[in-house]
Scaffold this motif. Structure first.
Motif, PDB file in Angstrom:
ATOM      1  N   CYS A  55       5.630   0.740  -1.161  1.00 54.02           N
ATOM      2  CA  CYS A  55       5.486  -0.665  -0.734  1.00 54.02           C
ATOM      3  C   CYS A  55       4.037  -1.145  -0.870  1.00 54.02           C
ATOM      4  N   THR A  56       3.077  -0.270  -0.514  1.00 55.74           N
ATOM      5  CA  THR A  56       1.674  -0.694  -0.502  1.00 55.74           C
ATOM      6  C   THR A  56       1.112  -0.943  -1.896  1.00 55.74           C
ATOM      7  N   CYS A  58       2.249  -3.025  -3.902  1.00 58.31           N
ATOM      8  CA  CYS A  58       2.387  -4.465  -4.143  1.00 58.31           C
ATOM      9  C   CYS A  58       2.171  -5.330  -2.909  1.00 58.31           C
ATOM     10  N   HIS A  59       2.489  -4.802  -1.735  1.00 55.18           N
ATOM     11  CA  HIS A  59       2.463  -5.596  -0.505  1.00 55.18           C
ATOM     12  C   HIS A  59       1.363  -5.142   0.435  1.00 55.18           C
ATOM     13  N   LYS A  67      -1.799  -6.856  -3.564  1.00 52.58           N
ATOM     14  CA  LYS A  67      -1.757  -8.323  -3.559  1.00 52.58           C
ATOM     15  C   LYS A  67      -0.754  -8.867  -4.583  1.00 52.58           C
ATOM     16  N   GLY A  69       2.705  -8.581  -4.484  1.00 51.39           N
ATOM     17  CA  GLY A  69       3.835  -9.177  -3.772  1.00 51.39           C
ATOM     18  C   GLY A  69       3.351  -9.911  -2.540  1.00 51.39           C
ATOM     19  N   PRO A  70       4.273 -10.565  -1.841  1.00 54.00           N
ATOM     20  CA  PRO A  70       3.900 -11.308  -0.634  1.00 54.00           C
ATOM     21  C   PRO A  70       3.271 -10.416   0.434  1.00 54.00           C
ATOM     22  N   ASP A  71       2.346 -10.996   1.194  1.00 54.14           N
ATOM     23  CA  ASP A  71       1.745 -10.319   2.339  1.00 54.14           C
ATOM     24  C   ASP A  71       2.815 -10.229   3.424  1.00 54.14           C
ATOM     25  N   LEU A  72       3.025  -9.028   3.945  1.00 56.75           N
ATOM     26  CA  LEU A  72       4.092  -8.812   4.925  1.00 56.75           C
ATOM     27  C   LEU A  72       3.587  -8.675   6.357  1.00 56.75           C
ATOM     28  N   TYR A  99       6.042 -16.498  -5.663  1.00 61.13           N
ATOM     29  CA  TYR A  99       6.282 -15.160  -6.224  1.00 61.13           C
ATOM     30  C   TYR A  99       7.541 -15.147  -7.089  1.00 61.13           C
TER      31      TYR A  99
END
Length: 176
Positions: A55-56, A58-59, A67, A69-72, A99
Motif C-alpha cells: 500500500c505504501t 502508492c498511498h 504520492k 494514489g490518494p492520501d489515506l 486519480y
C-alpha cells in the motif's frame, strides 16, 4: 425514445450487462463483509506497510508513503467499511477525483496509460507508476480518453487472507 430500435436494443443489452456486473460485485462485497472477522488496527498498520500489500508504494498515511494514489490519512472519516472493502477488492468500480486513469494515444498509435498530472498546450504528463512518468509532446497526442481500469492492482482480496483484510480495514477506518 429518440433513437432507432437497434440502438435502443443495444442500449438495453448494455444496461442489463452493467446491472448484472454491478449486482455480482455487490453480492461479492456483501458476502465478504459478512465474513470479515474483527480487525486489529496495529496488525492492519503492519499489513499496510508490508511488501505483501504494498500500500505504501502508492498511498500515504500521515507523512509516510507514496504520492501516486490518494492520501489515506483521513479516509475512515469519509468512507464506510463497505466503501473501503469495495475499493480494495474492486478498485476500478469507482475513482477518487483527481486519480482517474487516462489512455492517451500518440500519432504512432501507441497507447499510454496513467494518471493525468499535466495537460498543457505543450505537453501531457502521465504518472504511470509510483516512481514513473511519461512526458508526451502535445503535438504527438491524437486522442485522450478516460480509462476504465484503476492503476491500483486488482485482486488484493486474493493476496491477503480474510484476517489481514479485516485488519487493514480496521487500520484505515479506526473506530474512535
Amino acid at each position: 425514445a429518440k433513437y432507432s430500435a437497434p440502438v435502443q436494443t443495444a442500449g438495453e443489452e448494455l444496461v442489463t450487462r452493467l446491472n448484472a456486473d454491478s449486482a455480482h460485485l455487490n453480492a461479492r462485497i456483501t458476502k465478504l463483509a459478512a465474513e470479515l472477522p474483527a480487525g486489529d488496527e496495529r496488525r492492519g498498520q503492519a499489513v499496510f506497510n508490508s511488501t505483501k500489500a504494498a500500500c505504501t508504494a502508492c498511498h500515504a498515511i500521515g507523512y509516510a508513503g507514496g504520492k501516486f494514489g490518494p492520501d489515506l490519512t483521513r479516509i475512515g472519516q469519509a468512507r464506510t467499511t463497505r466503501d473501503l472493502l469495495e475499493a480494495i477488492v474492486a478498485p476500478s468500480a469507482t475513482f477518487v477525483q483527481g486519480y482517474e486513469p487516462f489512455t492517451v494515444t500518440t500519432r504512432d498509435g501507441v497507447q499510454h496509460f496513467g494518471l493525468l498530472r499535466k495537460n498543457s498546450p505543450d505537453e501531457v504528463l502521465l504518472a504511470t507508476g509510483p516512481q514513473t512518468e511519461e512526458r508526451l509532446a502535445r503535438a504527438d497526442v491524437t486522442e485522450m480518453q478516460p480509462g476504465t481500469a484503476s492503476l491500483m492492482p486488482q485482486g488484493l482480496d486474493q493476496i491477503l487472507n480474510v484476517q489481514e483484510l479485516a485488519d487493514l480495514i480496521a487500520f484505515l477506518n479506526p473506530k474512535k
